[in-house]
Design a protein around this motif. Sequence first.
Motif, PDB file in Angstrom:
ATOM      1  N   UNK A 321       0.158  -6.120  12.011  1.00  0.00           N
ATOM      2  CA  UNK A 321       1.114  -5.671  13.257  1.00  0.00           C
ATOM      3  C   UNK A 321       0.357  -6.424  14.691  1.00  0.00           C
ATOM      4  N   UNK A 322       1.858  -6.854  15.245  1.00  0.00           N
ATOM      5  CA  UNK A 322       1.594  -6.922  16.753  1.00  0.00           C
ATOM      6  C   UNK A 322       1.085  -6.066  17.371  1.00  0.00           C
ATOM      7  N   UNK A 323      -0.314  -6.048  18.761  1.00  0.00           N
ATOM      8  CA  UNK A 323      -0.866  -5.282  19.081  1.00  0.00           C
ATOM      9  C   UNK A 323      -0.898  -3.948  18.250  1.00  0.00           C
ATOM     10  N   UNK A 324      -1.307  -4.277  16.836  1.00  0.00           N
ATOM     11  CA  UNK A 324      -1.957  -3.444  16.624  1.00  0.00           C
ATOM     12  C   UNK A 324      -3.313  -3.952  15.627  1.00  0.00           C
ATOM     13  N   UNK A 325      -4.043  -3.552  15.013  1.00  0.00           N
ATOM     14  CA  UNK A 325      -5.113  -3.445  14.267  1.00  0.00           C
ATOM     15  C   UNK A 325      -4.848  -3.485  12.516  1.00  0.00           C
ATOM     16  N   UNK A 326      -3.588  -2.568  12.359  1.00  0.00           N
ATOM     17  CA  UNK A 326      -2.855  -2.174  11.136  1.00  0.00           C
ATOM     18  C   UNK A 326      -2.648  -3.620  10.629  1.00  0.00           C
ATOM     19  N   UNK A 327      -2.346  -3.997   9.211  1.00  0.00           N
ATOM     20  CA  UNK A 327      -2.213  -5.440   8.028  1.00  0.00           C
ATOM     21  C   UNK A 327      -0.832  -4.694   7.383  1.00  0.00           C
ATOM     22  N   UNK A 328      -0.307  -5.500   6.856  1.00  0.00           N
ATOM     23  CA  UNK A 328       1.250  -4.465   6.060  1.00  0.00           C
ATOM     24  C   UNK A 328       0.437  -5.435   3.971  1.00  0.00           C
ATOM     25  N   UNK A 329       0.773  -5.168   3.407  1.00  0.00           N
ATOM     26  CA  UNK A 329       0.170  -4.925   2.347  1.00  0.00           C
ATOM     27  C   UNK A 329       1.448  -6.684   1.546  1.00  0.00           C
ATOM     28  N   UNK A 330       1.161  -6.980  -0.016  1.00  0.00           N
ATOM     29  CA  UNK A 330       1.249  -8.114  -0.188  1.00  0.00           C
ATOM     30  C   UNK A 330       2.450  -7.605  -2.038  1.00  0.00           C
ATOM     31  N   UNK A 331       3.535  -7.801  -2.001  1.00  0.00           N
ATOM     32  CA  UNK A 331       4.016  -7.267  -2.995  1.00  0.00           C
ATOM     33  C   UNK A 331       4.510  -8.923  -3.946  1.00  0.00           C
ATOM     34  N   UNK A 332       3.784  -8.292  -5.503  1.00  0.00           N
ATOM     35  CA  UNK A 332       3.999  -9.098  -6.531  1.00  0.00           C
ATOM     36  C   UNK A 332       4.953  -8.473  -7.470  1.00  0.00           C
ATOM     37  N   UNK A 333       6.017  -8.914  -7.176  1.00  0.00           N
ATOM     38  CA  UNK A 333       7.244  -9.287  -8.516  1.00  0.00           C
ATOM     39  C   UNK A 333       7.446 -10.149  -9.111  1.00  0.00           C
ATOM     40  N   UNK A 334       7.012  -9.030 -10.162  1.00  0.00           N
ATOM     41  CA  UNK A 334       7.373 -10.144 -11.499  1.00  0.00           C
ATOM     42  C   UNK A 334       8.798 -10.192 -12.218  1.00  0.00           C
ATOM     43  N   UNK A 335       8.752 -11.557 -12.996  1.00  0.00           N
ATOM     44  CA  UNK A 335      10.399 -11.934 -13.839  1.00  0.00           C
ATOM     45  C   UNK A 335       9.597 -12.323 -15.193  1.00  0.00           C
ATOM     46  N   UNK A 336       9.933 -11.700 -16.074  1.00  0.00           N
ATOM     47  CA  UNK A 336       9.933 -12.321 -17.369  1.00  0.00           C
ATOM     48  C   UNK A 336      10.584 -13.048 -18.006  1.00  0.00           C
ATOM     49  N   UNK A 337      10.363 -14.573 -18.749  1.00  0.00           N
ATOM     50  CA  UNK A 337      11.350 -15.017 -18.385  1.00  0.00           C
ATOM     51  C   UNK A 337      10.807 -15.491 -20.472  1.00  0.00           C
ATOM     52  N   UNK A 338      12.595 -15.756 -20.919  1.00  0.00           N
ATOM     53  CA  UNK A 338      12.614 -15.857 -22.387  1.00  0.00           C
ATOM     54  C   UNK A 338      12.468 -17.588 -23.033  1.00  0.00           C
TER      55      UNK A 338
END
Length: 380
Positions: A321-338
């Motif tokens: 995050x600009x001008x901050x020590x914070x960081x975002x997260x990573x989101x893994x979204x699942x898609x089930x294949x038939x």
Amino acid sequence: MAKRDYYEVLGVARDASEDDLKKAYRKLAMKWHPDRNQGNAEAEGKFKELNEAYDTLKDAEKRAAYDRYGHAAFENGGGGPGGFGGGAGPFGAGGFEDIFEEMFGRFSGGRQGARANAGRGADLRQEVQITLEEAFAGVKKTIRVPSSVACEACSGSGAEGGSANVQTCGTCRGAGKVRAQQGFFLIERTCPTCSGTGRTIKNPCKICHGAGRVQRDRTLNVSIPAGVEDGTRIRLSGEGEAGLRGAPAGDLYVDVGITPHPIFQREGPNIMVRVPIRMAQAALGASVEVPSIEGGRSAVKIPPGTQTGDSFRLRGKGFSVLRSAARGDMYVQVAVETPQSLTPRQRELLEEFEAESAKEDKSSPESEGFFAKVRDFWKS
């Protein structure tokens, strides 16, 4: 010979924006610049005409006066209708601002500041495209900027032989402004002779023709910080066009664009990635390996019964995050294949599974709930 309309000289409409004026000026300045047309008197004349038109229309106050009174606004020492350079009404364009500057400017240094900024170079805008990985880590980019730079032959003074040929303006006596009486008021306006610089040139430089600047392409290094977002604007102070006759340079604004990534999508400081998994993995549970933006790998545990659209968060794997020590997260979204093709044995097993599930279907609660509602609907 009558002067041509300034808008006609630049080839723009009368409602042209500042950016339209700049683009038109740069294009024509490159075409008629004396460096490219040596010995061509017509080109020299057109270049002077072009500079005169642009210097007038890029200044909001001068443009307003010109739109109202035309060339007459700047004739006879700038005394167009009303005697003040073509202002609107008895006080001229911006007249009340001038009155207040006369009353209070002497105490705040307003007049000296206005004179110092007279002829200030135009601000420039440049676009630079980077990848999502570069936006994540930060990067240095080299950009090429076409702009005006200080003339080396006269050191930016606009005078042949340097500043020795620069004289104090005889009209305003170096103040950069002239005054005129209007009833009880004393009105102060930008000096039409020196354009507010307070100086005039006896012998103009043959290279820049008195402007103190010439057209050149420059190469600049731009540091783009980690975590920058698409559309971020970076300001480089003093890296715009050179000022007129040694006046301050404008600023350069660099607009950052981020190229779409084939795997990752960004939402603010967070990163999204869509991962397909097999039907059996979703039903039984599994551990899958996913890529991360910095080039590494992360293991994600998929619990039994996972559905398409379920998301799993990896903390701290997103953008800074600009001008901050914070960081975002990573989101893994699942898609089930038939599965699209089955072996005879796989088909046999699935048919057996479906037959058992149909007897007492508690393995698909969402499906059972939906069809229960459908049955109630048909009964009603």
